[in-house]
Design an enzyme around this catalytic site. Sequence first.
Site, PDB file in Angstrom:
ATOM      1  N   HIS A 158      17.985  61.251  13.047  1.00 25.95           N
ATOM      2  CA  HIS A 158      18.554  62.606  12.929  1.00 25.95           C
ATOM      3  C   HIS A 158      20.069  62.608  13.005  1.00 25.95           C
ATOM      4  O   HIS A 158      20.702  63.579  12.619  1.00 25.95           O
ATOM      5  CB  HIS A 158      17.970  63.503  14.024  1.00 25.95           C
ATOM      6  CG  HIS A 158      16.523  63.822  13.800  1.00 25.95           C
ATOM      7  ND1 HIS A 158      16.078  65.029  13.331  1.00 25.95           N
ATOM      8  CD2 HIS A 158      15.407  63.048  13.949  1.00 25.95           C
ATOM      9  CE1 HIS A 158      14.758  65.007  13.210  1.00 25.95           C
ATOM     10  NE2 HIS A 158      14.325  63.809  13.583  1.00 25.95           N
ATOM     11  N   ASP A 366      28.281  65.043  12.231  1.00 20.35           N
ATOM     12  CA  ASP A 366      26.957  65.579  12.542  1.00 20.35           C
ATOM     13  C   ASP A 366      25.944  65.041  11.530  1.00 20.35           C
ATOM     14  O   ASP A 366      26.256  64.983  10.330  1.00 20.35           O
ATOM     15  CB  ASP A 366      26.980  67.120  12.460  1.00 20.35           C
ATOM     16  CG  ASP A 366      26.019  67.768  13.451  1.00 20.35           C
ATOM     17  OD1 ASP A 366      25.033  67.117  13.823  1.00 20.35           O
ATOM     18  OD2 ASP A 366      26.269  68.918  13.843  1.00 20.35           O
TER      19      ASP A 366
HETATM   20  O1  F6P Z   1      19.662  66.048  17.132  1.00 22.60           O
HETATM   21  C1  F6P Z   1      20.082  64.947  17.853  1.00 22.60           C
HETATM   22  C2  F6P Z   1      19.598  65.014  19.280  1.00 22.60           C
HETATM   23  O2  F6P Z   1      20.010  63.909  19.990  1.00 22.60           O
HETATM   24  C3  F6P Z   1      18.104  65.081  19.402  1.00 22.60           C
HETATM   25  O3  F6P Z   1      17.493  63.827  19.377  1.00 22.60           O
HETATM   26  C4  F6P Z   1      18.002  65.780  20.706  1.00 22.60           C
HETATM   27  O4  F6P Z   1      16.765  66.307  20.974  1.00 22.60           O
HETATM   28  C5  F6P Z   1      19.103  66.815  20.624  1.00 22.60           C
HETATM   29  O5  F6P Z   1      20.115  66.144  19.951  1.00 22.60           O
HETATM   30  C6  F6P Z   1      19.524  67.373  21.980  1.00 22.60           C
HETATM   31  O6  F6P Z   1      19.917  66.349  22.854  1.00 22.60           O
HETATM   32  P1  F6P Z   1      19.137  66.010  24.196  1.00 22.60           P
HETATM   33  O7  F6P Z   1      17.708  65.781  23.844  1.00 22.60           O
HETATM   34  O8  F6P Z   1      19.828  64.807  24.738  1.00 22.60           O
HETATM   35  O9  F6P Z   1      19.301  67.230  25.062  1.00 22.60           O
END
Ligand code: F6P
Length: 463
Positions: A158, A366
């Site tokens: 992602h 991003d």
């Molecule tokens: O979209 C990238 C990402 O790292 C996802 O894998 C993740 O769920 C989101 O950002 C939010 O980050 P976190 O799970 O560390 O709160």
Amino acid sequence: MSRLVLISNRVSIDRSAKNKGSEGGLAVALNAALRRLGGLWFGWSGEVSDDSSMNMHTATADNVTYATVDLQQADYDEYYFGYANRTLWPLVHYRLDLVDFHRRYSAGYFRVNSLLCSQLLPLLQPDDIIWVHDFHLIPMGGQLRQAGCGQQIGFFLHTPWPAVEIFRALPQHDVIVRALFAYDLVGFQTERDLGAFVSYITHEIGGRVDPDGTAHAFGATTKIGAFPIGVDTENVAQYSEVEGKSRMTRRLMDSLGGRDMIIGVDRLDYSKGLIQRMAAYEHLLENYPDNRGRVVFMQISPPSREDVPEYINLRHELETAAGHINGAYAEFDWVPTRYLNKGFRRETLTGFFRASRVGLVTPLRDGMNLVAKEYVAAQDPDDPGVLVLSRFAGAAIQMTAAVIVNPYDIEATGEALQTALHMPLDERKERWSEMFDDLSRDDVLSWTNNFISVLTDNGDGSQ
Ligand code: F6P
């Protein structure tokens, strides 16, 4: 029909009120896709516990079984806080200055992947289609294979995949890339990320990539491709129609008193370009004084990864930046910036998006940025707002009808805001409908079907 099994670090269930709105695009998009298709979603519960048995929690809702496990403190520290958030995250977002690498982080990363793998194994069925998501879980595919899994296993990243020069700053970068070759299919957000990966394979490893997307390296092969993720366009559009008239949206509009609103919605993360964004807004107020008293900038930034020092610093910096603008420009009857350090329900946001003249999405880097897509999907077709979008968001490659900016160029971004705020209705409609048509075609369900059809190699998306 095979069952779809999604595996990701975050699973979108049982979110505590504290975390509401901070889960990021991955969880929101996967939830939308899996609720339509049905299946199993496995990952971390978001909880840390002392219990070494990892405490499996299961729940079923809307056709989906959710299975999550807790992590122990050392696992959390080394795998999530350490390798995921302090090593890989800054690396893939081109912040080598913030990369903090320790061998114990990387050992914890592989260990937790293996622990998660062993918890998942008893839940799997022989004809499952397994789809692993994001940078937290790269080793999972190889570990599943070692445990004897013969199912088709795909992986989707992602985040961005960075340029070779950046990626090879990671100690043992080849170990991470080798792990990707255990998958049947590896998907990236954009052709830009795919190109960077191909360049790594050919220049760093001496491998090759065939024209049909088969990559060869480390004596193994995997299919690779670009699969730009979408949003649940129809759903967002429907919600925004309802939410646009909701009590909360009406309260927001009343509070604006007829002023135009610029909206930003991002997890509080240094990759989102929030400081530069505040500076661009200040440039607008400074250099186009007609906006003073007439425009309000609302930045919604739910806290994220709150124990990571860089995120703590950013929170202070952003508070200072927002306070500085208000201190410099506010009047007794107008406050230029509303900075909200909290999240809102996704549905509520669709109403807020619809009430905004401009959506400001200016990450420094991003993978895709689904807020950009949701902002457009939520607009009123008769009076759509304008998306101002960073060229460094994956979304900019598809959404060329947005006002595209370089977020490092503060003055140009401020000028783009002026253009967006004064854009004639005809031009707004034209830009919006081009983007909305694309978003309707390339929504999250078509993204899922597309990835699965390539993974299962049957070309029609059936499982
Ligand atoms: O979209 C990238 C990402 O790292 C996802 O894998 C993740 O769920 C989101 O950002 C939010 O980050 P976190 O799970 O560390 O709160």
